[in-house]
Design a protein around this motif. Structure first.
Motif, short mmCIF file in Angstrom:
data_model
loop_
_atom_site.label_atom_id
_atom_site.label_comp_id
_atom_site.label_asym_id
_atom_site.label_seq_id
_atom_site.Cartn_x
_atom_site.Cartn_y
_atom_site.Cartn_z
N ALA A 140 -4.08 9.17 -7.52
CA ALA A 140 -2.99 8.59 -8.31
C ALA A 140 -3.57 8.05 -9.61
O ALA A 140 -4.40 7.14 -9.59
CB ALA A 140 -2.29 7.47 -7.55
N ALA A 141 -3.16 8.66 -10.74
CA ALA A 141 -3.65 8.19 -12.03
C ALA A 141 -3.09 6.81 -12.37
O ALA A 141 -3.74 6.02 -13.04
CB ALA A 141 -3.26 9.20 -13.12
N ALA A 142 -1.87 6.53 -11.89
CA ALA A 142 -1.24 5.21 -12.11
C ALA A 142 -0.80 4.66 -10.76
O ALA A 142 0.40 4.67 -10.43
CB ALA A 142 -0.06 5.35 -13.07
N PRO A 143 -1.73 4.19 -9.94
CA PRO A 143 -1.38 3.74 -8.58
C PRO A 143 -0.41 2.57 -8.56
O PRO A 143 0.29 2.37 -7.58
CB PRO A 143 -2.73 3.35 -7.97
CG PRO A 143 -3.61 3.07 -9.15
CD PRO A 143 -3.17 4.01 -10.22
N GLU A 144 -0.35 1.81 -9.66
CA GLU A 144 0.58 0.68 -9.69
C GLU A 144 2.04 1.12 -9.66
O GLU A 144 2.93 0.31 -9.38
CB GLU A 144 0.33 -0.18 -10.94
CG GLU A 144 0.55 0.52 -12.27
CD GLU A 144 -0.66 1.31 -12.75
OE1 GLU A 144 -0.59 1.82 -13.88
OE2 GLU A 144 -1.65 1.41 -12.00
N ASP A 145 2.29 2.41 -9.92
CA ASP A 145 3.66 2.92 -9.87
C ASP A 145 4.10 3.28 -8.44
O ASP A 145 5.29 3.52 -8.21
CB ASP A 145 3.80 4.17 -10.75
CG ASP A 145 3.65 3.84 -12.23
OD1 ASP A 145 3.84 2.67 -12.60
OD2 ASP A 145 3.34 4.76 -13.02
N LEU A 146 3.16 3.34 -7.50
CA LEU A 146 3.52 3.67 -6.13
C LEU A 146 4.33 2.55 -5.49
O LEU A 146 4.20 1.38 -5.86
CB LEU A 146 2.26 3.94 -5.31
CG LEU A 146 1.41 5.14 -5.75
CD1 LEU A 146 0.12 5.21 -4.93
CD2 LEU A 146 2.19 6.44 -5.61
N VAL A 147 5.14 2.91 -4.52
CA VAL A 147 6.05 1.95 -3.87
C VAL A 147 5.51 1.60 -2.49
O VAL A 147 5.27 2.49 -1.66
CB VAL A 147 7.46 2.56 -3.75
CG1 VAL A 147 8.41 1.56 -3.07
CG2 VAL A 147 7.99 2.97 -5.11
N LYS A 148 5.32 0.31 -2.22
CA LYS A 148 4.88 -0.14 -0.91
C LYS A 148 6.03 -0.06 0.09
O LYS A 148 7.14 -0.51 -0.20
CB LYS A 148 4.36 -1.58 -0.97
CG LYS A 148 3.01 -1.73 -1.62
CD LYS A 148 2.49 -3.15 -1.47
CE LYS A 148 1.07 -3.29 -2.01
NZ LYS A 148 0.53 -4.66 -1.80
N GLU A 149 5.74 0.51 1.27
CA GLU A 149 6.79 0.66 2.29
C GLU A 149 6.47 -0.09 3.58
O GLU A 149 7.23 0.00 4.53
CB GLU A 149 6.99 2.14 2.60
CG GLU A 149 7.60 2.94 1.47
CD GLU A 149 8.03 4.33 1.90
OE1 GLU A 149 8.86 4.94 1.20
OE2 GLU A 149 7.54 4.82 2.94
N GLY A 150 5.38 -0.82 3.64
CA GLY A 150 5.01 -1.50 4.86
C GLY A 150 4.07 -0.66 5.69
O GLY A 150 3.97 0.57 5.53
#
Length: 274
Positions: A187-197
């Motif tokens: 992921a080049a921009a991991p901060e854009d990923l969504v946490k799902e638990g």
């Protein structure tokens, strides 16, 4: 005076949300691969105050008084994807991604690497939690039972036997026969990923799946079998931030109580004058 209510109330809400984030970080401090969140706290735009009709003459001039701050808010919570320490477990189902040199994005932040897994609905998800297990059918899974995927997007069958994993993620049985290659996504921009638990991350809706890191000469990593990556939460700093957040909350609460008492006296005084 009413503006004071709003400012103090906004400060309390901000610190409540900040404390909830810090509590979540603490609760997951022992979760392998967990990435702690950082808070971005901002001030609302300042307002310019001016006095109208200053002076004795009719239609007097307006005078600038100055700026007024209208409170704060927590703009966002951003995961920190820095590499966590690795801990040896000597369990052959445990694996840790040790990230080397990876491309840097436009904001100057390094990208991040993830294991590919399938959630309970069979959808592709990503995780840094390499505390894996082997289920009753002989498939490699996460602790929650989600299948770990290979570079073809398939489940990895190890048949409940001892197996080894090399630094490139290739899985071998006792006879040295290659069973699969664990897929690693970048992921080049991991901060854009969504946490799902449960340590799972997803790409935002309408976005493509992450590209594989396998075979990319610009991405370097090792998979260490018998190790897990620990949470990157800094316990001492988190505890210190929690105490600071509580002090700020209490200070705003004191201000709010003072405004409330002043308002009560003002209302009582008006009642006596009537």
């Amino acid at each position: 005076m009413l503006r004071g209510f709003y400012g103090a109330g906004a400060g309390m809400i901000t610190q409540q949300r900040h404390s909830e984030m810090l509590n979540n970080n603490l609760a997951n401090a022992q979760t392998p691969g967990y990435k702690g969140d950082n808070a971005s706290i901002r001030s609302f735009p300042e307002m310019l105050m001016q006095a109208e009709n200053v002076g004795a003459a009719p239609g007097g001039r307006n005078e600038l008084i100055g700026s007024m701050n209208t409170g704060t808010y927590m703009q966002e919570r951003t995961p920190n994807f820095a590499q966590g320490d690795t801990r040896q477990t000597e369990n052959n189902t445990d694996m840790a991604i040790v990230q080397g040199d990876v491309p840097v994005n436009e904001e100057g932040n390094s990208g991040a690497l993830f294991f590919n897994v399938a959630n309970e609905d069979g959808d592709l998800r990503y995780t840094r939690n390499g505390s894996f297990a082997v289920d009753g059918e002989g498939f490699l899974t996460t602790a929650q039972g989600n299948y770990v995927l290979d570079d073809a997007g398939d489940e990895i069958f190890v048949n409940n036997e001892e197996f080894t994993v090399d630094a490139g993620g290739n899985v071998f049985d006792d006879d040295g026969e290659e069973l699969a290659t664990i897929d690693i996504s970048f992921a080049a921009a991991p901060e854009d990923l969504v946490k799902e638990g449960d340590g799972l991350l997803a790409v935002p809706e309408d976005e493509d799946a992450l590209p594989t890191a396998i075979g990319d000469d610009d991405i370097n990593y090792d998979i260490n079998q018998g190790f897990v990556e620990e949470s990157n939460v800094d316990l001492m700093r988190t505890m210190s931030d929690m105490m600071e957040s509580m002090r700020i909350f209490e200070a705003n609460q004191t201000v709010l109580q003072a405004y409330d008492q002043s308002m009560e006296r003002a209302v009582n005084d008006v009642g006596r004058l009537q």
